[in-house]
Write an enzyme that holds these catalytic residues in place. Sequence first.
Site, PDB file in Angstrom:
ATOM      1  N   ASN A   1       1.157  -1.103  -0.338  1.00  0.00           N
ATOM      2  CA  ASN A   1       0.268  -0.172   0.375  1.00  0.00           C
ATOM      3  C   ASN A   1       0.617   1.410   0.319  1.00  0.00           C
ATOM      4  O   ASN A   1       2.260   0.991  -0.066  1.00  0.00           O
ATOM      5  CB  ASN A   1      -1.054   0.014   1.288  1.00  0.00           C
ATOM      6  CG  ASN A   1      -0.610  -0.194   2.233  1.00  0.00           C
ATOM      7  OD1 ASN A   1       0.523   0.905   2.824  1.00  0.00           O
ATOM      8  ND2 ASN A   1      -0.358  -1.439   3.337  1.00  0.00           N
TER       9      ASN A   1
ATOM     10  N   ASP B   1      -5.211  -5.911   4.952  1.00  0.00           N
ATOM     11  CA  ASP B   1      -5.867  -6.371   5.766  1.00  0.00           C
ATOM     12  C   ASP B   1      -6.399  -7.955   4.989  1.00  0.00           C
ATOM     13  O   ASP B   1      -6.466  -8.580   6.052  1.00  0.00           O
ATOM     14  CB  ASP B   1      -7.141  -5.485   4.956  1.00  0.00           C
ATOM     15  CG  ASP B   1      -8.050  -4.551   6.238  1.00  0.00           C
ATOM     16  OD1 ASP B   1      -7.339  -4.596   7.071  1.00  0.00           O
ATOM     17  OD2 ASP B   1      -8.213  -3.323   5.449  1.00  0.00           O
TER      18      ASP B   1
ATOM     19  N   PRO C   1      -4.843 -10.809  11.472  1.00  0.00           N
ATOM     20  CA  PRO C   1      -4.743 -10.759  12.631  1.00  0.00           C
ATOM     21  C   PRO C   1      -5.097  -9.404  11.637  1.00  0.00           C
ATOM     22  O   PRO C   1      -4.391  -8.708  12.385  1.00  0.00           O
ATOM     23  CB  PRO C   1      -3.583 -11.460  13.330  1.00  0.00           C
ATOM     24  CG  PRO C   1      -2.829 -11.377  11.885  1.00  0.00           C
ATOM     25  CD  PRO C   1      -3.287 -11.599  10.630  1.00  0.00           C
TER      26      PRO C   1
ATOM     27  N   PHE D   1      -4.998   4.253  14.479  1.00  0.00           N
ATOM     28  CA  PHE D   1      -5.277   5.501  13.469  1.00  0.00           C
ATOM     29  C   PHE D   1      -6.356   4.795  13.294  1.00  0.00           C
ATOM     30  O   PHE D   1      -6.469   3.299  12.140  1.00  0.00           O
ATOM     31  CB  PHE D   1      -3.369   5.193  12.690  1.00  0.00           C
ATOM     32  CG  PHE D   1      -2.304   5.968  13.013  1.00  0.00           C
ATOM     33  CD1 PHE D   1      -2.307   6.179  14.401  1.00  0.00           C
ATOM     34  CD2 PHE D   1      -2.891   7.635  12.841  1.00  0.00           C
ATOM     35  CE1 PHE D   1      -1.601   6.823  14.827  1.00  0.00           C
ATOM     36  CE2 PHE D   1      -1.295   8.198  12.942  1.00  0.00           C
ATOM     37  CZ  PHE D   1      -1.060   7.590  14.344  1.00  0.00           C
TER      38      PHE D   1
ATOM     39  N   LYS E   1     -14.460   2.536  14.702  1.00  0.00           N
ATOM     40  CA  LYS E   1     -14.028   2.140  15.058  1.00  0.00           C
ATOM     41  C   LYS E   1     -12.658   1.508  16.041  1.00  0.00           C
ATOM     42  O   LYS E   1     -12.046   0.939  17.439  1.00  0.00           O
ATOM     43  CB  LYS E   1     -12.608   2.478  13.651  1.00  0.00           C
ATOM     44  CG  LYS E   1     -11.472   1.493  13.590  1.00  0.00           C
ATOM     45  CD  LYS E   1     -10.284   1.994  12.461  1.00  0.00           C
ATOM     46  CE  LYS E   1     -11.375   1.784  11.222  1.00  0.00           C
ATOM     47  NZ  LYS E   1     -10.788   2.221  10.124  1.00  0.00           N
TER      48      LYS E   1
ATOM     49  N   LYS F   1     -12.396  -1.736  17.547  1.00  0.00           N
ATOM     50  CA  LYS F   1     -11.618  -2.224  18.516  1.00  0.00           C
ATOM     51  C   LYS F   1     -10.619  -2.210  19.518  1.00  0.00           C
ATOM     52  O   LYS F   1      -9.841  -2.582  20.105  1.00  0.00           O
ATOM     53  CB  LYS F   1      -9.861  -1.645  17.031  1.00  0.00           C
ATOM     54  CG  LYS F   1     -10.077  -1.788  15.893  1.00  0.00           C
ATOM     55  CD  LYS F   1      -9.379  -1.346  14.930  1.00  0.00           C
ATOM     56  CE  LYS F   1      -9.397  -1.634  13.546  1.00  0.00           C
ATOM     57  NZ  LYS F   1      -8.502  -2.479  12.942  1.00  0.00           N
TER      58      LYS F   1
HETATM   59  O1  C5P Z   1      -9.365  -1.379  10.405  1.00  0.00           O
HETATM   60  P1  C5P Z   1      -8.627   0.164   9.901  1.00  0.00           P
HETATM   61  O2  C5P Z   1      -7.200  -1.220   8.856  1.00  0.00           O
HETATM   62  O3  C5P Z   1      -8.595   0.741   9.215  1.00  0.00           O
HETATM   63  O4  C5P Z   1      -7.404  -0.061  10.933  1.00  0.00           O
HETATM   64  C1  C5P Z   1      -6.374   1.124  10.892  1.00  0.00           C
HETATM   65  C2  C5P Z   1      -5.564   0.496  12.676  1.00  0.00           C
HETATM   66  O5  C5P Z   1      -6.294  -0.640  12.702  1.00  0.00           O
HETATM   67  C3  C5P Z   1      -4.269   1.145  12.299  1.00  0.00           C
HETATM   68  O6  C5P Z   1      -4.272   1.497  13.386  1.00  0.00           O
HETATM   69  C4  C5P Z   1      -3.383   0.216  12.601  1.00  0.00           C
HETATM   70  O7  C5P Z   1      -2.358   0.357  12.001  1.00  0.00           O
HETATM   71  C5  C5P Z   1      -4.592  -1.235  13.297  1.00  0.00           C
HETATM   72  N1  C5P Z   1      -4.442  -1.981  12.266  1.00  0.00           N
HETATM   73  C6  C5P Z   1      -3.815  -3.084  12.747  1.00  0.00           C
HETATM   74  N2  C5P Z   1      -4.092  -4.742  11.889  1.00  0.00           N
HETATM   75  C7  C5P Z   1      -4.234  -5.202  11.011  1.00  0.00           C
HETATM   76  C8  C5P Z   1      -5.207  -3.117  10.306  1.00  0.00           C
HETATM   77  C9  C5P Z   1      -5.200  -2.922  11.027  1.00  0.00           C
HETATM   78  O8  C5P Z   1      -2.755  -3.432  14.332  1.00  0.00           O
HETATM   79  N3  C5P Z   1      -5.258  -6.031  10.312  1.00  0.00           N
END
Ligand code: C5P
Length: 398
Positions: free
Chosen positions: A208, A276, A304, A324, A338, A342
């Site tokens: 990305n 993801d 994960p 973030f 979120k 989370k």
């Molecule tokens: O769900 P999303 O990707 O938008 O979430 C973003 C946040 O979750 C960020 O802090 C990112 O570092 C963390 N994240 C993570 N592991 C993942 C996906 C996101 O730690 N697999």
Amino acid sequence: MLEGKRVLLIIGGGIAAFKSLELIRRLRERGCAVTPVLTASAEEFVTPLSVSALAAEKVHRDLFDLTEESEMGHIELSRSADLVVVAPCTANLMAKMAGGHADDLASTLLMATDKPVLIAPAMNVRMWQHPATQRNLSTLRQDSVLAVGPDEGEMACGEFGPGRMSEPPDIISAVAAVLSDGPLNGRHILVTSGPTIEPIDPVRYIANRSSGAQGAAIAQALASLGARVTFVTGPSSIPTPIGVKAVPVESAMQMLEAVEAALPADAAVFAAAVADWRVARKSTQKIKKDGSGKPPAIEFTENPDILSAVARKREDRPALVVGFAAETGDVVNHATAKRERKACDWIVANDVSPETGIMGGAENEVILITDDGAEKWPRMDKTQVAVRLATRIAETLA
Ligand code: C5P
């Protein structure tokens, strides 16, 4: 910030040794005492007399100086300072350090010390780029040796490229980052940063656009406030922050493993753009076109969620978990949801729609979501966002 501190300064034999004289002067101006050590080849570039005059201390040169051993043994000398700085650190000194050699005073002190070590490499560009030097650098990083520079530019030998020793003010900033008595002294903070890359086969991967700039700036700001920072980073071309323990990773699974290994921590900031999805079955061979004109079917599986896994921990949960949220619309609502989903304490949310120029750019405009609601910060440099966030973290952990 350096008042009352002591640096053991090992001067290696390179043309940049002349800059170490200015380094001594500037360290002393800031109240930092300097114990100088010269390697044999350093004496070809600077004289012990000028070094000791500037440091106002005896110069240590010889491992087998018996008077010295009776005054202060090399073990004691190696531990007498708060920090060991090697400037200039030549390719040869790097190799000796990486290989664990102890055949003169400087290398013996480096083996015997129990204090942090900061190197300022200085050498010809080809020598810097040589695989052996790069291998040694990576070994030294794994051994928690910190590095500042080298800078890029015209070199004394007439070539151009990376290899010039950092300028004394930059070395001083690095020293200050390590020795800072800031409000986060004694705290351990974990920062994830950069993208993850998810392999498809040995040559292809999914990535990305995260540059890692915001995460690196946060790690740097936290270190400058005195925190011990573990910086788990995906591939990024942004220089590693100074004074942090960098753990380079590639995939989300590796990032999770590195994060687990870094705990416990007082706080954790998850700035990484973690993929993801990963490819369910990575091919061990390069996937070939099969002539049918049909693209290969690639099956994905979910990675994960590292942030959520840490935020939901029963044991070893950091007191403050910061996530973030990069959104492209309805930022506050998405980010607030979120935060709940989370189980993290704060969310730093931003709009990463292409027209904002934030992804990969120098500036950021964030909204901090906490228990108290949404707080909009003005658009500012990513380094300023980092300093503000680090300051908030320090206030919260106080
Ligand atoms: O769900 P999303 O990707 O938008 O979430 C973003 C946040 O979750 C960020 O802090 C990112 O570092 C963390 N994240 C993570 N592991 C993942 C996906 C996101 O730690 N697999």
